[in-house]
Design an enzyme around this catalytic site. Structure first.
Site, PDB file in Angstrom:
ATOM      1  N   THR A 150       0.815  -1.207   0.000  1.00  0.00           N
ATOM      2  CA  THR A 150       0.000   0.000   0.000  1.00  0.00           C
ATOM      3  C   THR A 150       0.851   1.260   0.000  1.00  0.00           C
ATOM      4  O   THR A 150       0.350   2.345  -0.283  1.00  0.00           O
ATOM      5  CB  THR A 150      -0.947   0.022   1.211  1.00  0.00           C
ATOM      6  OG1 THR A 150      -0.185  -0.155   2.393  1.00  0.00           O
ATOM      7  CG2 THR A 150      -1.969  -1.094   1.109  1.00  0.00           C
TER       8      THR A 150
ATOM      9  N   SER B  23      11.692   9.186   0.705  1.00  0.00           N
ATOM     10  CA  SER B  23      11.356  10.062   1.825  1.00  0.00           C
ATOM     11  C   SER B  23      12.589  10.350   2.676  1.00  0.00           C
ATOM     12  O   SER B  23      13.525  10.982   2.224  1.00  0.00           O
ATOM     13  CB  SER B  23      10.231   9.450   2.644  1.00  0.00           C
ATOM     14  OG  SER B  23       9.732  10.368   3.575  1.00  0.00           O
TER      15      SER B  23
ATOM     16  N   GLU C  19       2.075  10.704  14.461  1.00  0.00           N
ATOM     17  CA  GLU C  19       3.163  11.125  15.336  1.00  0.00           C
ATOM     18  C   GLU C  19       4.507  11.247  14.621  1.00  0.00           C
ATOM     19  O   GLU C  19       5.408  11.930  15.097  1.00  0.00           O
ATOM     20  CB  GLU C  19       3.296  10.158  16.516  1.00  0.00           C
ATOM     21  CG  GLU C  19       3.399   8.687  16.146  1.00  0.00           C
ATOM     22  CD  GLU C  19       4.742   8.294  15.593  1.00  0.00           C
ATOM     23  OE1 GLU C  19       5.739   8.841  16.082  1.00  0.00           O
ATOM     24  OE2 GLU C  19       4.795   7.462  14.682  1.00  0.00           O
ATOM     25  N   ALA C  20       4.651  10.612  13.455  1.00  0.00           N
ATOM     26  CA  ALA C  20       5.932  10.631  12.739  1.00  0.00           C
ATOM     27  C   ALA C  20       6.081  11.900  11.906  1.00  0.00           C
ATOM     28  O   ALA C  20       6.506  11.854  10.748  1.00  0.00           O
ATOM     29  CB  ALA C  20       6.060   9.393  11.866  1.00  0.00           C
TER      30      ALA C  20
END
Length: 608
Positions: free
Chosen positions: A44, A144, A415-416
């Site tokens: 995903t 990322s 939270e990341a």
């Protein structure tokens, strides 16, 4: 897999072919087994992994195969919509531009228009572009905040709002609703990839041309994205003001190509960029890990701020979909966690809702491993809150469904360091988060508050929320599974204990069990392909442990809400010590972890 092996004429990449041949000639059978036995999995979140030769790694061949599978899937399942085209962007990592071109070739072969971002782009510009241009899908080539040797390809799509999103190759894929794809679409695309492994004609071309290739898309779309970001951030305050002086770093990423120019275009000029990190550099020479969550990632920003007498730092990760900030308080730097920033941004956005129609039903959401503070803040304002599974593939699609039910979704976060603003796009967006934060900081300044003191006011109102989010490093997925299987074999029940804590509730999102619901079924969708357990303990503690889907890590998230900082810290520290003693050391001693860990307020937990 005939026809696509390292000796095949369909594999003309001389670099990776030579790499495999050298392993063969030096008889490194174990490494060849690792590289060639298993195929890198499309999930995903698309594909992501180390760039190297072999079917288990990120390289030109695996990108071609994944792209062909996705293109064929779109043609066969959404043929009536392929005229909308696919947006393809890439960051500034090694091979990102080439992988993006190879991905474009696959869609062109299926006569699907490609809206191509020729230069390095920020990741949020892809989901924004999908919705802005009503494209069928979007692909972003990025890893990322992963290390320099990694890359990835993600897919995002746009069908009518009710459909799910989908990621593709490395890091992010988007479907027509502008969200990342979800199950079962990821499985269907994976099956399509397996049916289209042989590279098609022109799969390896470096210079796509023709009526289906549109190479100037980013130049046209970026101004629309930055205008939307600015108008939305300005709309959150009645009287917009300039923020206080600050230092900015994009951590050698693409954010430096967008945020400074956006600020200057708005008259925000009193800021300093970290000169060593402002230009994109795929080697990340000043950073062991280009992740703003990692200790030391903002060291150069701190040095710059101290040298110039500035007390505020903002940062993006290398693809600019995450946002971080720090403030100097009483001579020491305080680094806001993702949970801190989620509460701060939500508070600012809640204040901005005072002028909307009172009949508007407002909703917010965060992930199951993020702070419970947002739910408390929302309920105090009469705002609907919903919990989501981890990841913006879930939060983006959940937001779409809430909108279909008549809600106005203003915000979501995890939270990341990920924050989503549906007014701009349905994925995490570090550029918009930065501009919202700067607008909020300027407003708080008129109230005699800084971001830190504003956070303390929120703690005084809703309880001090202390968190400790970190990870155990796992040598392989099998070791991780040993841990989760052993924990489940213990058959924990609500009356049992973890250390000195009483277990009040147990939720297993893999097996679909929740002791806290009447029918023992979780309200969130179970996912057998992932590992995730959550325990609610006394002393107002919630603990979650899950296996990362993109890294060799077992992540954990501990939160305690106390009447004081000290009370909350003690509960968090006691929880981690109990987990290590009763779970990690007996069941998974190969998992490694840091012996010194900072809690969200900076308290250092020393482990023996």
């Amino acid at each position: 897999m005939a026809g696509v092996g390292p000796g095949s004429q369909t594999f003309p990449d001389s670099t990776t072919r030579s790499e495999i041949e050298q392993l063969r000639d030096s008889r490194q059978a174990a490494e060849l087994e690792k590289r060639l036995r298993k195929r890198i999995q499309f999930g995903t979140a698309g594909l992501r992994g180390r760039m190297a030769a072999g079917f288990s790694c990120m390289n030109s061949l695996t990108v071609i195969q994944a792209s062909q599978g996705l293109a064929k899937y779109l043609r066969e399942n959404h043929g009536d919509l392929v005229h909308r085209g696919v947006i393809i962007g890439h960051d500034a990592r090694h091979n990102s531009a080439r992988f993006a071109v190879l991905a474009a070739n696959a869609f062109i072969a299926q006569e699907i228009p490609v809206w191509f971002y020729s230069g390095p782009a920020v990741t949020p510009a892809v989901p924004f572009g999908v919705t802005d241009m009503r494209a069928l899908a979007g692909v972003m080539v990025t890893a990322s905040h992963n290390p320099a040797q990694d890359n990835g390809e993600a897919t995002k799509c746009l069908v009518p709002p009710s459909s799910v999103s989908f990621p593709i190759l490395t890091s992010s894929s988007y479907f027509k609703n502008g969200c990342q794809i979800n199950s079962p679409m990821d499985r269907e695309i994976s099956e399509s990839i397996e049916r289209n492994l042989e590279p098609w004609p022109n799969a390896w071309t470096d210079s796509p041309t023709g009526q289906y290739f549109n190479p100037k898309t980013y130049e046209e779309l970026l101004p629309r994205y930055t205008t939307r970001v600015w108008h939305y951030s300005k709309s959150t305050v009645q009287n917009w003001r300039y923020p206080k002086p600050f230092v900015y770093t994009p951590l050698h990423g693409v954010g430096g190509l967008v945020l400074p120019a956006l600020c200057r275009s708005l008259g925000i000029t009193d800021f300093t960029t970290v000169k060593e990190q402002i230009e994109p550099d795929p080697d990340f020479p000043t950073l062991p890990f280009p992740n703003p969550e990692e200790n030391g990632a903002l060291d150069l920003a701190v040095e710059t701020a101290d040298r110039e007498g500035k007390t505020l730092i903002i940062a993006n990760d290398p693809d600019a979909d995450r946002f971080a900030a720090a403030e100097k308080v009483d001579g020491k730097w305080f680094f806001f966690t993702g949970n801190h920033m989620g509460a701060l941004l939500a508070s600012h956005l809640f204040d901005s809702l005072e002028n909307i129609d009172t009949d508007t039903r407002v909703a917010v959401l965060n992930s199951a491993v993020s702070s419970t503070m947002l739910e408390k803040m929302a309920k105090a304002r009469g705002i609907y809150f919903e919990e989501s599974l981890t990841g913006f593939k879930w939060m983006g699609n959940t937001s779409r469904k809430l909108e279909e039910s008549g809600y106005y979704v203003t915000f979501a976060f995890e939270e990341a360091l990920g924050y989503m603003f549906p007014e701009v796009c349905y994925d995490k967006d570090g550029i918009t988060a930065a501009m919202i934060f700067l607008s909020a900081q300027a407003r708080w300044a008129t109230q005699g508050l800084t971001p830190y003191s504003k956070l303390q006011k929120l703690f005084a109102e809703f309880g001090h929320h202390e968190t400790l989010n970190n990870y155990f490093r796992s040598p392989n997925p099998e070791t991780s599974m040993v841990l989760f299987d052993a924990i489940r074999a213990g058959q924990f029940k609500s009356e049992q204990k973890l250390g000195s804590f009483k277990i009040l509730r147990w939720r297993d999102m893999t097996e679909g069990y929740d002791s806290g619901t009447e029918d023992k079924t979780p309200r969130l969708p179970a996912d057998k392909s992932s590992q995730m357990l959550t325990l609610w303990l006394d002393r107002d503690v919630r603990f979650t442990i899950r296996a990362s889907g993109t890294e060799a890590k077992v992540k954990y998230y501990i939160e305690s809400c106390g009447s004081s900082r000290e009370q909350a810290i003690d509960a968090v520290c006691d929880t981690l010590r109990a987990v290590i003693k009763e779970w990690i050391q007996p069941y998974a001693p190969l998992l490694t972890y840091s012996k010194q860990l900072p809690t969200s307020s900076g308290h250092i937990l020393q482990l023996d």
